[in-house]
Design an enzyme around this catalytic site. Structure first.
Site, PDB file in Angstrom:
ATOM      1  N   GLY A   1      66.834-106.257 -32.345  1.00  0.00           N
ATOM      2  CA  GLY A   1      66.218-105.048 -32.874  1.00  0.00           C
ATOM      3  C   GLY A   1      67.090-104.526 -34.008  1.00  0.00           C
TER       4      GLY A   1
ATOM      5  N   ASN B   1      75.920 -95.476 -27.321  1.00  0.00           N
ATOM      6  CA  ASN B   1      74.996 -96.501 -27.811  1.00  0.00           C
ATOM      7  C   ASN B   1      75.754 -97.514 -28.680  1.00  0.00           C
ATOM      8  OD1 ASN B   1      73.553 -96.935 -30.665  1.00  0.00           O
ATOM      9  ND2 ASN B   1      72.062 -97.284 -29.037  1.00  0.00           N
ATOM     10  N   ASP B   2      75.374 -98.780 -28.629  1.00  0.00           N
ATOM     11  CA  ASP B   2      76.177 -99.800 -29.310  1.00  0.00           C
ATOM     12  C   ASP B   2      76.171 -99.693 -30.834  1.00  0.00           C
ATOM     13  OD1 ASP B   2      73.574-100.565 -29.456  1.00  0.00           O
ATOM     14  OD2 ASP B   2      73.868-102.626 -28.797  1.00  0.00           O
TER      15      ASP B   2
END
Lengths: 406, 406
Positions: free
Chosen positions: A223, A194-195
């Site tokens: 987000g 995940n980034d």
DNA sequence: AAACATTAATTAAATTAATTAAAAAAGATT
DNA sequence: AATCTTTTTTAATTAATTTAATTAATGTTT
């Protein structure tokens, strides 16, 4: 329960190898005897391990240091250009690519636009990824034999162990076996993450978190993603969902979030929230620079620029957003009480306007004096943070010891 | 950064010793060869370590097991009555005391009322603690030489390393050196911990968390405390504040909390919240059993009893509170994504009324399918949870290996 | 300038504790 | 009774650290 870690000679060796290697990495330049002092390993042990690392081309004897009244120390450094890594950061609108050496230094970079992003299905996405990786690799000057792996950061929920993109909010992908497919194609180790977690790892290795055992890194863009580092390692939780702070609820009756719930942190403190506050002000007919931007879309960048020009409304929007960011961060502090919180992602560019309200909120509201003093800092790595983190995914395995029993 | 763990013979030994001891403890009764299989240690290693543990009186060879077509295995158990521990749980109105053996089994218990609690200053508090401990110890039948330590759980913020009560919300104490004072008085090792964290530790060792690596335990009473267990250990954060979930904000515009902030989790989902909902209903003049309780104070217990009798209003109050509990738990899931959440404390008595709304909230609102299935369970240990946890503070050090370099 | 002290790094021997291989103990099976 | 199994122990081996001694290189002192 997972089977416990048992002591063995391999464990001892691999533990000490990684301790020595990381001591050299973190100090940049250090002698054998200093390593022995710092790590409490004995000098012969250090000598043995260092010699093995030199044989493996991971460490270099560089120059002689200053004598302290006796024999000069031999300064050791990481042989940073002996291997390299390719990193990919799959964003909403664009894909970034980079080559780094063992020191996280970028020697080549490239940005590819995402092709008509919404329409990509699983197969098309994987094809696109393969294509841009192939063309990038062809442009790379370093020898292919020195490439030790590919790291991929992407938004959405990622199973980092299996290397599967479980769910993406913009790319409509479900359970895509990215790792297996890319490993097969390029015959190289591939790691997927995940980034926000990649960003946190990047900050741990090469950024603001270098010296901190526990911290939380917030990736504040459209987000809010979070990466949690505990005991110097990424924490994933039971289903790779740990760190989804953007979807923690802080205002029960607040705006509806893309996830369906109301008042999620990211509805109040992200780039999305900035935009919505701006639209509202304009609708209300308040006088502001923001109305004069012509046909540029009103997004974070525009608001930031207006604030820089001194626009009162833009500044107020940023201040308000900073306060909400502070509240979310306050929750992080009361949850995990990390020694540091790193704010990164697109919105962090406007850090100069945000940090004041953030720290003020925390200083007035945190439960204890020490908590009030929690260090809140901006990301060191900037917009390439997740990309460098992607490379670090591969790097960290080279430097970290393997558990005896897997 | 803390100095790293290096491999050494001591580490290897102490790691394996604790692995073997804990394997016996968790399985209750197990043979040497089964230990070898489970831990992947070799049989001779297991034999050596087990023999040392038998010499140290920590393990017993009990009976012979069933043969599986060969020599009968010798069943090993923890020699649970070879040592014992005294635990203290300092609550708001009362202090609980207990003696447990190595198996967490209580052989003696006592409850002392807190003397005019609000008035106690630091000196009086410590004097009181010494007094009740002395009189309790006199009543204990086990030999004093077998007592290995005293564990103390108390509400408020506790620095567990230094054993200092940093801040208590009801006792107005600041930085009381509980550990040092009690160690001096009784000449025994003393460990001090926050009560919610003690509860979590108790659940890890002897309760619902036995088999789970990562979980969060909520102590829902007048407030809401949290204990976080990660990688089978309590997580404290930077200033012992980790787990203060009761003060995470979930409703920005909600009721004001004792901490000064608005909409803290515990203003919406604790015993306090139950009371306030009841008062409100009564004020509104709704017809309910709750108005007929005479001069008993309306608190959680009363509401629970009314609900048991079928009172609709009481049930509604509990349902509503359960929903808010569910929301707070949802935040925990999105933060840390533990494999399990344990709900304990006074309010958990009403679990039958709460669990439905809690799980429903989570199943409809969690981000991913796996997260929706997070196990939410009630405490196994009941109202003595923190007390047993207090004993476990001492116990865990006996069973856990010491890091080579402290 | 020679002798001594200090710091850095290496070598050799000793030690620790795991692992491997083999044997013994105690039953079960044929 | 002979053979096979499973459990446990013993003896030999091995891997890696640790201790002690040595070499190397430089600084300090007389």
């Amino acid at each position: 329960m997972a089977s416990p870690i048992t002591g063995s000679f391999q464990l001892m060796k691999s533990l000490n190898r990684s301790v020595v290697l990381n001591t050299i990495r973190i100090h940049g330049a250090i002698s054998r005897s200093e390593i022995a002092k710092k790590t409490k390993l004995t000098p012969p042990t250090v000598t043995n391990i260092v010699n093995e690392l030199i044989d493996a081309e991971l460490v270099l004897e560089s120059r002689s240091g200053k004598s302290n009244g006796g024999r000069k120390p031999i300064i050791l450094t990481i042989n940073s250009n002996s291997r390299y890594i390719v990193g990919v950061d799959v964003g909403v609108n664009k894909v970034r690519l980079a080559v780094t050496n063992l020191n996280g230094e970028v020697s080549k970079r490239k940005v590819e636009p995402m092709p008509v992003s919404k329409a990509l299905n699983e197969e098309e996405f994987l094809l696109f990824l393969k294509k841009i990786l192939h063309s990038f690799l062809e442009e790379v000057s370093e020898g292919r034999d020195k490439l030790i792996g590919i790291g991929i950061a992407m938004h959405g929920i990622v199973d980092h162990e299996k290397g599967i993109a479980i769910h993406g909010p913009t790319l409509k992908l479900e359970k895509v076996p990215v790792k297996d497919v890319i490993e097969e194609e390029f015959n190289l180790p591939v790691r997927v993450e995940n980034d926000a977690k990649a960003l946190a790892l990047g900050e741990k290795w090469f950024g603001a978190g270098k010296e901190t055992d526990h911290f939380v890194c917030l990736n504040v863009g459209e987000g809010i993603g979070g990466g949690i580092v505990l005991n110097n390692r990424l924490f994933h939780g039971n289903n790779s969902l740990a760190g989804e702070v953007g979807h923690t609820i802080i205002d029960l009756n607040g705006p509806t979030c893309s996830c369906g719930n109301k008042g999620c942190f990211q509805t109040l403190a992200s780039g999305q929230a900035l935009k919505e506050r701006a639209s509202k002000k304009i609708e209300e007919g308040v006088e502001t620079e923001l109305t004069k931007i012509g046909n540029r879309e009103i997004e974070g960048q525009v608001i930031y620029e207006a604030a820089l020009k001194g626009d009162v409304v833009a500044k107020e929007i940023l201040r308000e957003t900073g306060e909400y960011l502070g509240l979310g961060i306050l929750n992080v502090i009361h949850f995990l009480n990390p020694s540091m919180i790193i704010v990164g992602g697109g919105v962090s560019k406007a850090g100069s306007f945000l940090m004041g309200p953030i720290t003020e909120t925390i200083e007035t509201r945190a439960l204890s004096f020490e908590a009030q003093k929690t260090r809140i800092v901006l990301s060191d790595l900037g917009e390439e943070g997740s990309l460098i983190g992607a490379c670090t995914l591969v790097l960290s395995e080279l430097f970290t010891h393997e558990h005896g029993n897997t």
